[in-house]
Design a protein around this motif. Structure first.
Motif, PDB file in Angstrom:
ATOM      1  N   GLY A  67      28.920 -17.888  11.640  1.00 57.86           N
ATOM      2  CA  GLY A  67      28.879 -19.114  10.862  1.00 57.86           C
ATOM      3  C   GLY A  67      28.028 -20.197  11.481  1.00 57.86           C
ATOM      4  N   ALA A  68      27.671 -20.046  12.759  1.00 54.45           N
ATOM      5  CA  ALA A  68      26.871 -21.067  13.434  1.00 54.45           C
ATOM      6  C   ALA A  68      26.280 -20.487  14.714  1.00 54.45           C
ATOM      7  CB  ALA A  68      27.729 -22.297  13.750  1.00 54.45           C
ATOM      8  N   VAL A  69      25.240 -21.167  15.218  1.00 52.65           N
ATOM      9  CA  VAL A  69      24.618 -20.784  16.493  1.00 52.65           C
ATOM     10  C   VAL A  69      24.638 -21.998  17.419  1.00 52.65           C
ATOM     11  CG1 VAL A  69      23.150 -18.985  15.528  1.00 52.65           C
ATOM     12  CG2 VAL A  69      22.329 -21.349  15.565  1.00 52.65           C
ATOM     13  N   TYR A  70      24.641 -21.724  18.714  1.00 53.20           N
ATOM     14  CA  TYR A  70      24.681 -22.793  19.710  1.00 53.20           C
ATOM     15  C   TYR A  70      23.333 -23.514  19.777  1.00 53.20           C
ATOM     16  CZ  TYR A  70      29.119 -21.016  21.501  1.00 53.20           C
ATOM     17  OH  TYR A  70      30.426 -20.635  21.637  1.00 53.20           O
ATOM     18  N   MET A  71      23.417 -24.840  19.915  1.00 55.87           N
ATOM     19  CA  MET A  71      22.222 -25.668  20.073  1.00 55.87           C
ATOM     20  C   MET A  71      22.370 -26.606  21.268  1.00 55.87           C
ATOM     21  SD  MET A  71      20.073 -24.897  17.626  1.00 55.87           S
ATOM     22  CE  MET A  71      19.003 -26.324  17.607  1.00 55.87           C
ATOM     23  N   ASN A  72      23.278 -26.276  22.184  1.00 60.94           N
ATOM     24  CA  ASN A  72      23.590 -27.184  23.286  1.00 60.94           C
ATOM     25  C   ASN A  72      22.908 -26.806  24.597  1.00 60.94           C
ATOM     26  OD1 ASN A  72      25.177 -24.857  23.431  1.00 60.94           O
ATOM     27  ND2 ASN A  72      26.747 -25.894  24.667  1.00 60.94           N
ATOM     28  N   TYR A  73      22.012 -25.831  24.568  1.00 58.44           N
ATOM     29  CA  TYR A  73      21.316 -25.462  25.800  1.00 58.44           C
ATOM     30  C   TYR A  73      19.859 -25.940  25.736  1.00 58.44           C
ATOM     31  CZ  TYR A  73      19.819 -21.549  22.847  1.00 58.44           C
ATOM     32  OH  TYR A  73      19.312 -20.793  21.827  1.00 58.44           O
ATOM     33  N   LYS A  74      19.191 -25.925  26.877  1.00 63.35           N
ATOM     34  CA  LYS A  74      17.833 -26.458  26.980  1.00 63.35           C
ATOM     35  C   LYS A  74      16.852 -25.606  26.173  1.00 63.35           C
ATOM     36  CE  LYS A  74      14.501 -28.056  30.436  1.00 63.35           C
ATOM     37  NZ  LYS A  74      14.183 -28.152  31.886  1.00 63.35           N
ATOM     38  N   ASN A  75      15.947 -26.291  25.494  1.00 66.82           N
ATOM     39  CA  ASN A  75      14.914 -25.653  24.671  1.00 66.82           C
ATOM     40  C   ASN A  75      15.511 -24.799  23.544  1.00 66.82           C
ATOM     41  OD1 ASN A  75      12.905 -26.774  26.342  1.00 66.82           O
ATOM     42  ND2 ASN A  75      12.981 -24.999  27.731  1.00 66.82           N
ATOM     43  N   ALA A  76      16.679 -25.184  23.062  1.00 71.31           N
ATOM     44  CA  ALA A  76      17.302 -24.446  21.955  1.00 71.31           C
ATOM     45  C   ALA A  76      16.524 -24.692  20.672  1.00 71.31           C
ATOM     46  CB  ALA A  76      18.749 -24.885  21.785  1.00 71.31           C
ATOM     47  N   GLU A  77      16.236 -23.636  19.942  1.00 79.19           N
ATOM     48  CA  GLU A  77      15.495 -23.745  18.692  1.00 79.19           C
ATOM     49  C   GLU A  77      16.385 -23.329  17.522  1.00 79.19           C
ATOM     50  OE1 GLU A  77      11.924 -21.541  18.855  1.00 79.19           O
ATOM     51  OE2 GLU A  77      11.045 -22.720  20.502  1.00 79.19           O
ATOM     52  N   PRO A  78      16.261 -24.027  16.406  1.00 81.22           N
ATOM     53  CA  PRO A  78      17.088 -23.682  15.231  1.00 81.22           C
ATOM     54  C   PRO A  78      16.778 -22.274  14.730  1.00 81.22           C
ATOM     55  CG  PRO A  78      16.070 -25.849  14.989  1.00 81.22           C
ATOM     56  CD  PRO A  78      15.414 -25.198  16.166  1.00 81.22           C
ATOM     57  N   SER A  79      17.788 -21.595  14.268  1.00 82.10           N
ATOM     58  CA  SER A  79      17.604 -20.246  13.730  1.00 82.10           C
ATOM     59  C   SER A  79      17.072 -20.281  12.304  1.00 82.10           C
ATOM     60  CB  SER A  79      18.930 -19.479  13.757  1.00 82.10           C
ATOM     61  OG  SER A  79      19.394 -19.336  15.082  1.00 82.10           O
ATOM     62  N   ILE A  80      17.389 -21.339  11.580  1.00 83.23           N
ATOM     63  CA  ILE A  80      16.923 -21.514  10.202  1.00 83.23           C
ATOM     64  C   ILE A  80      16.426 -22.944  10.053  1.00 83.23           C
ATOM     65  CG2 ILE A  80      18.475 -19.765   9.243  1.00 83.23           C
ATOM     66  CD1 ILE A  80      20.381 -21.942   8.444  1.00 83.23           C
ATOM     67  N   PRO A  81      15.698 -23.258   8.992  1.00 86.54           N
ATOM     68  CA  PRO A  81      15.205 -24.630   8.804  1.00 86.54           C
ATOM     69  C   PRO A  81      16.339 -25.656   8.874  1.00 86.54           C
ATOM     70  CG  PRO A  81      14.164 -23.169   7.227  1.00 86.54           C
ATOM     71  CD  PRO A  81      15.200 -22.356   7.932  1.00 86.54           C
ATOM     72  N   VAL A  82      16.069 -26.746   9.568  1.00 85.34           N
ATOM     73  CA  VAL A  82      17.075 -27.784   9.767  1.00 85.34           C
ATOM     74  C   VAL A  82      17.207 -28.633   8.506  1.00 85.34           C
ATOM     75  CG1 VAL A  82      17.739 -29.796  11.137  1.00 85.34           C
ATOM     76  CG2 VAL A  82      16.620 -27.843  12.230  1.00 85.34           C
ATOM     77  N   VAL A  83      18.433 -28.946   8.164  1.00 83.33           N
ATOM     78  CA  VAL A  83      18.727 -29.807   7.015  1.00 83.33           C
ATOM     79  C   VAL A  83      19.103 -31.187   7.536  1.00 83.33           C
ATOM     80  CG1 VAL A  83      20.255 -30.175   5.043  1.00 83.33           C
ATOM     81  CG2 VAL A  83      19.495 -27.867   5.613  1.00 83.33           C
ATOM     82  N   SER A  84      18.440 -32.223   7.015  1.00 82.93           N
ATOM     83  CA  SER A  84      18.727 -33.586   7.458  1.00 82.93           C
ATOM     84  C   SER A  84      20.074 -34.053   6.915  1.00 82.93           C
ATOM     85  CB  SER A  84      17.624 -34.536   6.987  1.00 82.93           C
ATOM     86  OG  SER A  84      17.608 -34.593   5.566  1.00 82.93           O
ATOM     87  N   LYS A  85      20.527 -35.190   7.407  1.00 87.43           N
ATOM     88  CA  LYS A  85      21.814 -35.726   6.955  1.00 87.43           C
ATOM     89  C   LYS A  85      21.778 -36.052   5.466  1.00 87.43           C
ATOM     90  CE  LYS A  85      23.454 -37.686  11.321  1.00 87.43           C
ATOM     91  NZ  LYS A  85      23.924 -38.916  12.009  1.00 87.43           N
TER      92      LYS A  85
END
Length: 248
Positions: A67-85
């Motif tokens: 349901g989700a991937v970690y983004m809390n490590y250095k140089n983490a890249e999104p797995s899918i396009p980022v959706v803004s707020k």
């Protein structure tokens, strides 16, 4: 002296509690980690949105089910396009509207066969009855005849309470009295009482009283279960007659 020290201790305790509460809130926010949602989660976020969640929520609920991937490590890249707020808010609103529409559709969902018949009548240009027209229909006229309507309303079971001195014998309960009780029940459903009388006086209507063993009787003289057979134009309806004791 005693009262001043007590007041000081109480005041210090309140301050300490307040400070500890602030530290706890700040610590809980600090412990959250950034993750990117790979699915829509109502109340949490939409697919592609990067949000902050508790580590336990990610470990136990989101990550195990992809349901989700970690983004809390250095140089983490999104797995899918980022959706803004803003995009997430719009997508979440659309998701809510879709859920409401689905619930509304389920509430008014018609039987598939009935729906196909209604659609066919619309295609043929036929006028459908309104709700007022449906309420104005006299259900008695839907039967092939008034006598058929009476037959369809005959009860399945009648209970008589009769006093018995020996818990067995009772004063005679004649078939004519049972018939009167049946007529009384039918009068609650049939507006014209003369139609009910006409049904029982009809030459095609035959009524008989039988015991559990199938023996034909003229009357009931003992407690127990009996049956009244109502035959009308090669159709048969069986009424179960239960005679109970009125003794305490």
């Amino acid at each position: 002296m005693f009262s001043r020290s007590s007041s000081y201790v109480f005041s210090a305790s309140k301050t300490e509690l307040k400070k500890s509460g602030v530290r706890y809130t700040a610590q809980s926010k600090k412990n959250r980690i950034d993750v990117q949602l790979l699915k829509d989660f109502p109340g949490l976020g939409v697919k592609g949105q990067i949000i902050a969640v508790k580590p336990s929520a990610m470990t136990n609920k989101l990550y195990p089910f992809n349901g989700a991937v970690y983004m809390n490590y250095k140089n983490a890249e999104p797995s899918i396009p980022v959706v803004s707020k803003q995009e997430a808010a719009a997508a979440f609103a659309a998701l809510k509207n879709a859920e409401r529409a689905a619930k509304k559709e389920n509430k008014v969902k018609l039987n598939p066969i009935l729906k196909s018949e209604i659609d066919a009548k619309k295609d043929n240009g036929e006028t459908l009855l309104s709700l007022d027209d449906l309420l104005a229909i006299d259900l008695n006229t839907l039967s092939s005849s008034d006598l058929d309507l009476v037959f369809s309303k005959i009860p399945k079971k009648l209970i008589f309470v009769k006093k018995s001195k020996d818990n067995n014998s009772i004063t005679s309960l004649k078939l004519s009295l049972i018939r009167e009780q049946i007529e009384s029940v039918l009068s609650k459903y049939i507006r014209e009482s003369d139609v009910v009388i006409k049904f029982f006086n009809n030459s095609n209507t035959v009524i008989s009283l039988k015991s559990e063993a199938g023996e034909t009787l003229d009357s009931i003289s003992k407690l127990g279960t009996y049956y009244v057979n109502v035959n009308y134009e090669e159709r048969e309806h069986i009424i179960t007659i239960v005679v109970n004791s009125g003794n305490n």
